[in-house]
Scaffold this motif. Structure first.
Motif, PDB file in Angstrom:
ATOM      1  N   ARG A  50      -4.985   0.090  -1.472  1.00 15.06           N
ATOM      2  CA  ARG A  50      -4.922   1.241  -0.583  1.00 15.06           C
ATOM      3  C   ARG A  50      -4.673   0.769   0.848  1.00 15.06           C
ATOM      4  NH1 ARG A  50      -9.584   5.571  -2.515  1.00 15.06           N
ATOM      5  NH2 ARG A  50      -8.824   5.814  -4.671  1.00 15.06           N
ATOM      6  N   GLU A  56      -5.939   9.768   1.108  1.00 14.58           N
ATOM      7  CA  GLU A  56      -6.507   8.428   0.956  1.00 14.58           C
ATOM      8  C   GLU A  56      -5.497   7.438   0.401  1.00 14.58           C
ATOM      9  OE1 GLU A  56     -10.099   8.361  -1.256  1.00 14.58           O
ATOM     10  OE2 GLU A  56     -11.181   9.702   0.102  1.00 14.58           O
ATOM     11  N   ARG A  57      -4.681   7.885  -0.551  1.00 18.25           N
ATOM     12  CA  ARG A  57      -3.750   6.957  -1.197  1.00 18.25           C
ATOM     13  C   ARG A  57      -2.499   6.695  -0.356  1.00 18.25           C
ATOM     14  NH1 ARG A  57      -5.745   9.879  -5.719  1.00 18.25           N
ATOM     15  NH2 ARG A  57      -6.800   8.523  -7.223  1.00 18.25           N
ATOM     16  N   GLN A  58      -2.071   7.679   0.421  1.00 19.48           N
ATOM     17  CA  GLN A  58      -0.854   7.521   1.217  1.00 19.48           C
ATOM     18  C   GLN A  58      -1.070   8.021   2.645  1.00 19.48           C
ATOM     19  OE1 GLN A  58       1.835   9.705  -1.428  1.00 19.48           O
ATOM     20  NE2 GLN A  58       2.805   7.759  -1.953  1.00 19.48           N
ATOM     21  N   SER A 116      -6.261   1.426   3.600  1.00 22.73           N
ATOM     22  CA  SER A 116      -7.472   0.959   4.284  1.00 22.73           C
ATOM     23  C   SER A 116      -7.832  -0.452   3.838  1.00 22.73           C
ATOM     24  CB  SER A 116      -8.634   1.912   4.009  1.00 22.73           C
ATOM     25  OG  SER A 116      -8.885   2.008   2.610  1.00 22.73           O
ATOM     26  N   GLU A 117      -7.626  -0.753   2.555  1.00 24.87           N
ATOM     27  CA  GLU A 117      -7.889  -2.099   2.049  1.00 24.87           C
ATOM     28  C   GLU A 117      -6.886  -3.097   2.611  1.00 24.87           C
ATOM     29  OE1 GLU A 117      -9.682  -0.814  -2.340  1.00 24.87           O
ATOM     30  OE2 GLU A 117      -7.544  -1.230  -2.093  1.00 24.87           O
ATOM     31  N   ALA A 145       0.835  -1.198   0.000  1.00 29.32           N
ATOM     32  CA  ALA A 145       0.000   0.000   0.000  1.00 29.32           C
ATOM     33  C   ALA A 145       0.870   1.248   0.000  1.00 29.32           C
ATOM     34  CB  ALA A 145      -0.920   0.004   1.220  1.00 29.32           C
ATOM     35  N   ASP A 146       0.217   2.393  -0.082  1.00 27.85           N
ATOM     36  CA  ASP A 146       0.890   3.698  -0.036  1.00 27.85           C
ATOM     37  C   ASP A 146       1.856   3.904  -1.195  1.00 27.85           C
ATOM     38  OD1 ASP A 146      -0.408   4.547   2.243  1.00 27.85           O
ATOM     39  OD2 ASP A 146       1.110   3.751   3.596  1.00 27.85           O
ATOM     40  N   SER A 157       3.476  -0.887   4.138  1.00 32.10           N
ATOM     41  CA  SER A 157       2.899   0.441   3.955  1.00 32.10           C
ATOM     42  C   SER A 157       3.736   1.419   4.759  1.00 32.10           C
ATOM     43  CB  SER A 157       1.435   0.484   4.411  1.00 32.10           C
ATOM     44  OG  SER A 157       1.366   0.547   5.820  1.00 32.10           O
TER      45      SER A 157
END
Length: 226
Positions: free
Chosen positions: A129, A198-200, A131-132, A99-100, A147
């Motif tokens: 992401r 949201e993305r990072q 959160s996912e 992620a991130d 992440s």
């Protein structure tokens, strides 16, 4: 020395109370079966059966051994099953979430090292992401993840994997661009471009921790789209 075959043959005789049927059950002749049971009695120093004409009974010692011998084979079967399940788990792919936007040399080095340590176990990398990533780990759809950090959660264990120095990205010709080392306070005197929330989110939280040490009101000029 008492072997598993002694106990297996004993259980067959104890359950059938008949040497002929027990011999058929364990697929050996009656004579070696009877000899093995006698050998077991000699090793234990007790009589396990009362042998009467056309009748066979268990002694109290035989009843006790029957109970314990059954438990032994149950435990052995459980051990076999656990070992097979463990082997199956270790042959399954190692599922990694990323992620991130982490796509760095250090991650590649980790993958190469894994290939050296466990070449027989495949790797499955999935980008998502943050959160996912947290949700997938809690649902046990992933074995581990990388992440810049997730929100604190008692269900997840987070450990630092590696670190990098903080770098400032400046336009060519910026008055700070010629310096090899920049005091963070000097950088914060200028408007900043923030990470995407949201993305990072992990990277954003890390940067906020650094910024908060120097100012509570940083000047933000915008948010990165990626």
């Amino acid at each position: 020395m008492i072997e598993l075959r002694h106990l297996r043959y004993f259980i067959a005789v104890a359950e059938d109370l008949n040497f002929r049927r027990a011999a058929e059950r364990v697929h050996i002749d009656q004579t070696p079966l009877s000899r093995t049971v006698r050998d077991l009695e000699d090793q234990l120093g007790v009589q396990l059966f009362v042998r009467a004409p056309r009748k066979l009974h268990l002694t109290p010692a035989g009843l006790r051994l029957l109970q314990d011998a059954r438990k032994i084979f149950i435990r052995i079967e459980r051990t076999y099953r656990a070992v097979r399940e463990t082997d199956a788990r270790f042959r399954a792919p190692l599922r990694i979430g990323v992620a991130d936007g982490i796509a760095q040399p250090k991650l590649s080095e980790c993958m190469v090292r894994w290939r050296e340590v466990a070449p027989e176990i495949p790797l499955e990398l999935t980008e998502m992401r943050a959160s996912e990533l947290a949700d997938a780990l809690q649902r046990e759809e992933l074995d581990a993840g990388f992440s810049f950090g997730l929100p604190d959660d008692e269900a997840l264990a987070q450990q630092p994997a590696w670190s990098y120095p903080v770098m400032a990205l400046l336009p060519i010709g910026h008055e700070l661009a010629g310096q090899s080392v920049l005091p963070i306070a000097d950088v914060l005197a200028f408007p900043l471009l923030s990470c995407h929330a949201e993305r990072q989110p992990g990277l954003l939280r890390q940067m906020q921790v650094i910024v908060d040490r120097y100012t509570s009101t940083p000047t933000l000029s915008g948010e990165a789209c990626t």
